[in-house]
Design a protein around this motif. Sequence first.
Motif, PDB file in Angstrom:
ATOM      1  N   VAL A  72       0.929  -1.385  -0.059  1.00 50.21           N
ATOM      2  CA  VAL A  72       0.282  -0.055  -0.056  1.00 50.21           C
ATOM      3  C   VAL A  72       0.712   1.223  -0.139  1.00 50.21           C
ATOM      4  N   GLU A  73       1.818   1.322   0.898  1.00 54.69           N
ATOM      5  CA  GLU A  73       2.860   2.488   0.870  1.00 54.69           C
ATOM      6  C   GLU A  73       3.371   2.839  -0.432  1.00 54.69           C
ATOM      7  N   LEU A  74       3.891   1.684  -1.204  1.00 52.55           N
ATOM      8  CA  LEU A  74       4.382   1.897  -2.475  1.00 52.55           C
ATOM      9  C   LEU A  74       3.360   2.332  -3.584  1.00 52.55           C
ATOM     10  N   LEU A  75       2.231   1.639  -3.300  1.00 55.78           N
ATOM     11  CA  LEU A  75       1.295   1.989  -4.343  1.00 55.78           C
ATOM     12  C   LEU A  75       0.388   3.583  -4.429  1.00 55.78           C
ATOM     13  N   GLU A  76       0.598   3.934  -2.961  1.00 60.07           N
ATOM     14  CA  GLU A  76       0.001   5.314  -2.823  1.00 60.07           C
ATOM     15  C   GLU A  76       0.857   6.434  -3.548  1.00 60.07           C
ATOM     16  N   VAL A  77       2.248   6.066  -3.484  1.00 58.55           N
ATOM     17  CA  VAL A  77       2.972   7.088  -4.325  1.00 58.55           C
ATOM     18  C   VAL A  77       2.856   7.037  -5.545  1.00 58.55           C
ATOM     19  N   LEU A  78       2.796   5.723  -6.029  1.00 58.05           N
ATOM     20  CA  LEU A  78       2.256   5.726  -7.743  1.00 58.05           C
ATOM     21  C   LEU A  78       0.968   6.194  -7.933  1.00 58.05           C
ATOM     22  N   ILE A  79       0.124   6.147  -7.206  1.00 55.74           N
ATOM     23  CA  ILE A  79      -1.124   6.534  -7.568  1.00 55.74           C
ATOM     24  C   ILE A  79      -1.050   7.894  -7.573  1.00 55.74           C
ATOM     25  N   GLU A  80      -0.303   8.561  -6.388  1.00 56.09           N
ATOM     26  CA  GLU A  80      -0.342  10.013  -6.370  1.00 56.09           C
ATOM     27  C   GLU A  80       0.352  10.668  -7.658  1.00 56.09           C
ATOM     28  N   GLU A  81       1.293   9.859  -8.419  1.00 60.33           N
ATOM     29  CA  GLU A  81       2.106  10.586  -9.570  1.00 60.33           C
ATOM     30  C   GLU A  81       1.228  10.082 -10.778  1.00 60.33           C
ATOM     31  N   GLU A  82       0.562   9.009 -10.768  1.00 60.38           N
ATOM     32  CA  GLU A  82      -0.177   8.360 -11.926  1.00 60.38           C
ATOM     33  C   GLU A  82      -1.580   8.202 -11.655  1.00 60.38           C
ATOM     34  N   PRO A  83      -2.442   9.167 -11.191  1.00 60.36           N
ATOM     35  CA  PRO A  83      -3.786   8.696 -10.745  1.00 60.36           C
ATOM     36  C   PRO A  83      -4.767   7.858 -11.946  1.00 60.36           C
ATOM     37  N   GLU A  84      -4.194   7.847 -13.047  1.00 64.48           N
ATOM     38  CA  GLU A  84      -4.947   6.670 -13.831  1.00 64.48           C
ATOM     39  C   GLU A  84      -4.200   5.548 -14.237  1.00 64.48           C
ATOM     40  N   ASN A  85      -3.392   5.385 -13.311  1.00 59.31           N
ATOM     41  CA  ASN A  85      -2.751   3.773 -13.553  1.00 59.31           C
ATOM     42  C   ASN A  85      -3.568   2.825 -13.005  1.00 59.31           C
ATOM     43  N   ASP A  86      -4.026   2.081 -13.801  1.00 60.35           N
ATOM     44  CA  ASP A  86      -5.198   1.256 -13.520  1.00 60.35           C
ATOM     45  C   ASP A  86      -4.645   0.027 -12.720  1.00 60.35           C
ATOM     46  N   ALA A  87      -3.446  -0.454 -12.884  1.00 64.46           N
ATOM     47  CA  ALA A  87      -2.640  -1.599 -12.373  1.00 64.46           C
ATOM     48  C   ALA A  87      -2.616  -1.369 -11.027  1.00 64.46           C
ATOM     49  N   ALA A  88      -1.940   0.047 -10.624  1.00 65.20           N
ATOM     50  CA  ALA A  88      -1.734   0.329  -9.405  1.00 65.20           C
ATOM     51  C   ALA A  88      -3.066   0.303  -8.577  1.00 65.20           C
ATOM     52  N   CYS A  89      -4.442   1.080  -9.120  1.00 70.58           N
ATOM     53  CA  CYS A  89      -5.604   0.810  -8.436  1.00 70.58           C
ATOM     54  C   CYS A  89      -5.874  -0.700  -8.203  1.00 70.58           C
ATOM     55  N   TYR A  90      -5.592  -1.411  -9.180  1.00 71.75           N
ATOM     56  CA  TYR A  90      -5.975  -2.737  -8.993  1.00 71.75           C
ATOM     57  C   TYR A  90      -5.425  -3.597  -7.588  1.00 71.75           C
ATOM     58  N   TYR A  91      -3.860  -3.428  -7.887  1.00 68.14           N
ATOM     59  CA  TYR A  91      -3.343  -4.114  -6.698  1.00 68.14           C
ATOM     60  C   TYR A  91      -3.375  -3.161  -5.306  1.00 68.14           C
ATOM     61  N   MET A  92      -3.500  -2.071  -5.364  1.00 71.76           N
ATOM     62  CA  MET A  92      -4.206  -1.267  -4.116  1.00 71.76           C
ATOM     63  C   MET A  92      -5.556  -1.994  -3.603  1.00 71.76           C
ATOM     64  N   ALA A  93      -6.505  -2.287  -4.320  1.00 71.78           N
ATOM     65  CA  ALA A  93      -7.557  -2.918  -3.993  1.00 71.78           C
ATOM     66  C   ALA A  93      -7.339  -4.292  -3.138  1.00 71.78           C
ATOM     67  N   LEU A  94      -6.505  -5.074  -4.057  1.00 68.02           N
ATOM     68  CA  LEU A  94      -6.082  -6.311  -3.527  1.00 68.02           C
ATOM     69  C   LEU A  94      -5.314  -6.198  -2.095  1.00 68.02           C
ATOM     70  N   SER A  95      -4.597  -5.301  -1.842  1.00 71.11           N
ATOM     71  CA  SER A  95      -3.926  -5.173  -0.800  1.00 71.11           C
ATOM     72  C   SER A  95      -4.515  -4.530   0.238  1.00 71.11           C
ATOM     73  N   LYS A  96      -5.725  -3.904   0.114  1.00 69.46           N
ATOM     74  CA  LYS A  96      -6.745  -3.279   1.105  1.00 69.46           C
ATOM     75  C   LYS A  96      -7.467  -4.455   1.567  1.00 69.46           C
ATOM     76  N   ILE A  97      -7.969  -5.461   0.402  1.00 70.33           N
ATOM     77  CA  ILE A  97      -8.709  -6.422   1.048  1.00 70.33           C
ATOM     78  C   ILE A  97      -7.834  -7.187   1.948  1.00 70.33           C
ATOM     79  N   GLY A  98      -6.406  -7.507   1.699  1.00 72.35           N
ATOM     80  CA  GLY A  98      -5.576  -8.275   2.459  1.00 72.35           C
ATOM     81  C   GLY A  98      -5.497  -7.561   3.784  1.00 72.35           C
ATOM     82  N   LEU A  99      -5.775  -6.081   4.028  1.00 72.25           N
ATOM     83  CA  LEU A  99      -5.691  -5.597   5.244  1.00 72.25           C
ATOM     84  C   LEU A  99      -7.121  -5.509   5.896  1.00 72.25           C
ATOM     85  N   GLY A 100      -8.327  -5.841   5.096  1.00 68.89           N
ATOM     86  CA  GLY A 100      -9.519  -5.982   5.831  1.00 68.89           C
ATOM     87  C   GLY A 100     -10.251  -4.599   5.511  1.00 68.89           C
ATOM     88  N   GLU A 101      -9.775  -3.660   4.673  1.00 72.53           N
ATOM     89  CA  GLU A 101     -10.440  -2.239   4.386  1.00 72.53           C
ATOM     90  C   GLU A 101     -11.459  -2.661   3.374  1.00 72.53           C
TER      91      GLU A 101
END
Length: 579
Positions: A58-87
């Motif tokens: 999540v920490e890495l992906l937050e930086v990527l998404i801030e730099e590239e808001p339309e990065n679909d892959a980063a959004c996808y893996y952010m979602a999977l990571s958030k599921i892993g954290l129960g969010e």
Amino acid sequence: MKRFGLLLVNVLIICLSARAAGQECAIGKEEMEVAAAARNGIIEAVEKFNAKDFKGAVELLEVLIEEEPENDAACYYMALSKIGLGEKDIAEAYLERAVELDPANFWYRYRLAAYYGMISRSEEAIKLYQELLKEFPKKSQIYYDLYEIYVASDKKEEALEVLDSIEDVFGASDAIVMQRFNLLLMMERQEEAISTLKEYNEHYSSPFVLTTLADYEMSVYNDSLAHRYYDEVLDIFPDYAPAMLGKAEAYRLTRKEDEYFKMIDAFVSSTNIGSREKKAYLEALVNQSLPVYLKSVAPKLEKVLDKALEQHPADSLLLPVKGMFYLKIGQLEAAEETYRIHAAENPESISARATWCDFLAYQKKWEKLASEAGRAASDFPDEPGFIDSEIYARYNLEQWPEIIRLCKEMLAKKPADKARQESAWSTMGDVYFMAGMRKEAFRAYDRALKLNPDNVYVLNNYAYYLSLGHRRLKKAAAMSKKTVEKEPDNATYLDTYAWILYLQGKPEEAKPLFKHAMLYGGKDSAVIMDHYAEVLYKLGEYDLAFVYWNRIGNMEDARNIPGLDEKIAERKAKMKKKK
């Protein structure tokens, strides 16, 4: 990763074109570095995700998404990571964003549909799955996921239609017909369910389906039809274990003992059936049968067990089954010899050695258990159960110095193992007290509680032993109260706390605790009954006190109360004087 892929391809095309023209590619180099950095960021985040370091991803992906808001892959893996954290709520938003950015990506939409199903938003999940099926009609997993959603949503007719679609696209199979069969049974359409299997059987020769038909007919007491189906299977597949066992059970249930053992004999004699299957059936037979039945068929069953062992002499799984058989029919010497051989022939098997130790403990052969468990502990130093077995044996032998030695060895060998350290200090506390070394006992308990202040076993024993000397009752009461708060229905803990209150001169507070203990096993303990009687006597409830004292007389553990008879006689004499 669509965006980065296209960027890299474009950059490569520009560079190749420039080189072909003999020109430098300064802008292309800069773009290549940016794209590579972004790609590497995704790769590192995915690596953390795969390692279940969801927070790091999540920490890495937050930086990527801030730099590239339309990065679909980063959004996808952010979602999977958030599921892993129960969010879940945040995960959903990122999944939907990934689909929005790249609506043609199968995995984004498929994962979103699965997520909707997971959080019971079945209508949205169904809609997405149906859309995916139109675009990807050959992806079987979509059908099965849609089927499960329909069943979970109690849309069984729609689930049946999905099974029809699977059959149309991929063809008939045992798995599909069995799913349809089970679903129709759930819908209480038994005749249709059976017809489904029969129709399938007309076109395909399936031993599994035929055996299922036979098992069903046996369940509704159609014995002759069941045998016909079992025979049909065995004519084609003579060593098909489910049919052999099904037919055997049919014989057993109809009390055709000779036919039953003939079939079981064929089952264990088959070279095409593995030892694990044989062990599983024989173990279930022995464990689930009453001793009276096993005794009635003992000679025949013993022959079957011997034949299974002959077929698989190197298998270590079958001997314990034979040992259990001997144990259940009361042939203890034969059981002991079987377990001994099992352990001797499999010296490197923890299970074999543990089974042998368990048997010795069951038989209360403490000297032999101490010896065997000690050897096993030496052979398997990382298996703490053997040390526990040796301690248990020596406890029953009242060999206190030996137990202290074992505990100290445990402390030395496992300094980083908090649980083992706690167990060792707890045991040492008990043993020191048994040996009359009270100061050492209390120091050991203190060490155990330092490791785990909520160890109710230690708290209870520590408190009770303090109360025996009428010492530090305030501390004892505080410890004992914690045990009752954690286990309010534990008769032993209730007794300890109530008795300490009594010793503090609070019989009124002690009485309700003893009454509660009586409901949860207190009546099975002479000590608890005696304590309760003392409280009742103190409160002037003499008749009820003597009711409990009179009950103690025939209890086996009454011997644990020194001078009980004299005390009761003395109290009765005082009562006569009062009258």
